[in-house]
Enzyme design. Structure first.
Site, PDB file in Angstrom:
ATOM      1  CE  LYS A  90      -0.734   3.611   0.503  1.00 12.16           C
ATOM      2  NZ  LYS A  90      -1.385   2.884   1.688  1.00 12.16           N
TER       3      LYS A  90
ATOM      4  CG  ASP B 264       2.797   0.868  -0.401  1.00 10.38           C
ATOM      5  OD1 ASP B 264       3.838   1.419   0.000  1.00 10.38           O
ATOM      6  OD2 ASP B 264       1.867   0.237   0.350  1.00 10.38           O
TER       7      ASP B 264
ATOM      8  CB  CYS C 110       3.066   4.804   0.129  1.00 11.06           C
ATOM      9  SG  CYS C 110       3.054   4.044   1.802  1.00 11.06           S
TER      10      CYS C 110
ATOM     11  NE  ARG D 160       1.742   5.885   5.324  1.00 13.50           N
ATOM     12  CZ  ARG D 160       1.544   4.509   5.288  1.00 13.50           C
ATOM     13  NH1 ARG D 160       2.698   3.948   5.836  1.00 13.50           N
ATOM     14  NH2 ARG D 160       0.634   3.711   4.736  1.00 13.50           N
TER      15      ARG D 160
ATOM     16  CG  ASP E 207       3.480   0.415   7.062  1.00 17.44           C
ATOM     17  OD1 ASP E 207       3.461   1.379   6.393  1.00 17.44           O
ATOM     18  OD2 ASP E 207       3.790  -0.732   6.692  1.00 17.44           O
TER      19      ASP E 207
END
Length: 363
Positions: free
Chosen positions: A16, A18, A60, A75, A79
């Site tokens: 992942k 981010d 993300c 994503r 959030d």
């Protein structure tokens, strides 16, 4: 070097990445002729080449355009948070409507408005489904996020401490597994700033059916009048089962059905099946949110029906069938049929099992 170490030395098959927007911020570049988006995309291409095609990459915080062709999943929402509205430092800030801030409402908005990207560019990542009872989310709000995630087909991610969850919250998670994986249509995607309607057509051994979700985006309880014509369904007789409250209703051709008191931020989720002339018809149940994918085999004979439930976990709950005649027996060798009853053509079977179980209905 970092990506190669994670994949080759540490053996991670899933990465992942981010806060990727930071790679596209304005700054001094080696090549000043490239735009911020081009610079970010070239950096992501390097990561993909280094990680290899077999490594699952999740982006993300990434500007959508720069990630196309790079990621296996992305994503697509803000959030989420343990509160419906914007949430900072452990509190919901009622007066602050920041569309990019942590909030279940903001996550829902992007789940719906970017649903059409799923399985076209990548698998959509809608952020975590928060099930913990210690949050500020109501049960109705949790059901709404669960419905939106399931009907738009994206990934299912959970970050709660599972052993600490109450049984009823674990039950919600089990009802979502396996994921449906198919992308529903957000019908009012371009009609309203906050979409409220999802339609997903499904088929399987028990025939064809449609899942319909209507989301109450307001702060008040509202009734909802379901009219098949408004959802693109033909004029016919239908059987409806409301997943979250268990209501079952038959409506005739041209009729509508009103569900009362949908909670604030709650969702009405219907499985809609066209009435058939068969002696037995599956109507849905509490085992899986699809209300049909849990059945892997379905056979109808003269005075007997056999169905197979197949789910990758321990399961329990009620299933419902329309039976023209009163059954004489409902039995299973692999599962426990704790109770069954027949009334007004509806056969209700309370059953529990694990993995695969065969059920026989005799009339």
């Amino acid at each position: 070097t970092t990506i190669r170490r994670a994949v080759e030395e540490w053996g991670f098959p899933y990465l992942k990445l981010d806060f990727l927007y930071a790679g596209g911020l304005t700054g001094r570049r080696l090549d000043p002729t490239k735009t911020n988006a081009q610079v970010l995309h070239s950096g992501l291409e390097l990561i993909r080449r280094t990680a290899g095609e077999k490594t699952f990459l999740l982006g993300c915080g990434c500007p959508i355009g720069s990630g196309v062709g790079i990621f296996d999943a992305m994503r697509i929402s803000a959030d989420t948070a343990p509160a419906w509205g914007t949430y900072f430092y452990g509190k919901q800030v009622a007066f602050l409507r920041e569309p990019h801030g942590p909030a279940a409402e903001n996550a829902l908005q992007n789940i719906l408005t970017r649903a059409n990207l799923h399985r076209r560019w990548w698998w959509n990542d809608p952020d975590c489904l928060l099930l913990r009872p210690e949050s500020q989310l109501t049960l109705a709000e949790i059901q709404t996020i669960a419905s939106a995630i399931s009907l738009t087909g994206g990934m299912l991610l959970v970050s709660d401490d599972l052993p600490r969850l109450p049984a009823e919250r674990v039950q919600i998670l089990s009802q979502l597994m396996p994921v449906i994986g198919q992308r529903g249509e957000v019908l009012d995607w371009l009609d309203h700033e906050q979409p409220t309607r999802i339609r997903l057509k499904l088929s399987g051994p028990v025939g064809e059916w449609v899942l319909l979700a209507w989301i109450n985006r307001t702060k008040q309880s509202l009734s909802w009048r379901f009219d098949p014509a408004e959802w693109g369904l033909e004029k016919a007789a239908y059987w409806l089962r409301s997943f979250w409250d268990g209501q079952i209703k038959r409506i005739g051709p041209g009729e509508a059905f009103e569900l009362a008191a949908i909670a604030p931020h709650g969702t009405a989720l219907l499985a809609v099946r066209r009435e058939t002339e068969l002696p037995l018809q599956y109507l849905g149940g509490a085992l899986h949110i699809s209300q049909g994918m849990e059945v892997s085999n379905w056979q109808l004979m003269d005075h007997e029906a056999r169905l197979e439930i197949n789910l990758p976990h321990v399961w329990q709950g009620d299933i419902f069938l329309r039976s023209a005649s009163q059954p004489s027996a409902v039995v299973s060798d692999e599962a426990r049929v704790s109770e069954w009853k027949w009334e007004d053509q509806i056969l209700q079977v309370r059953i529990s099992g694990s993995q695969t179980a065969r059920i026989k209905v005799v009339w």
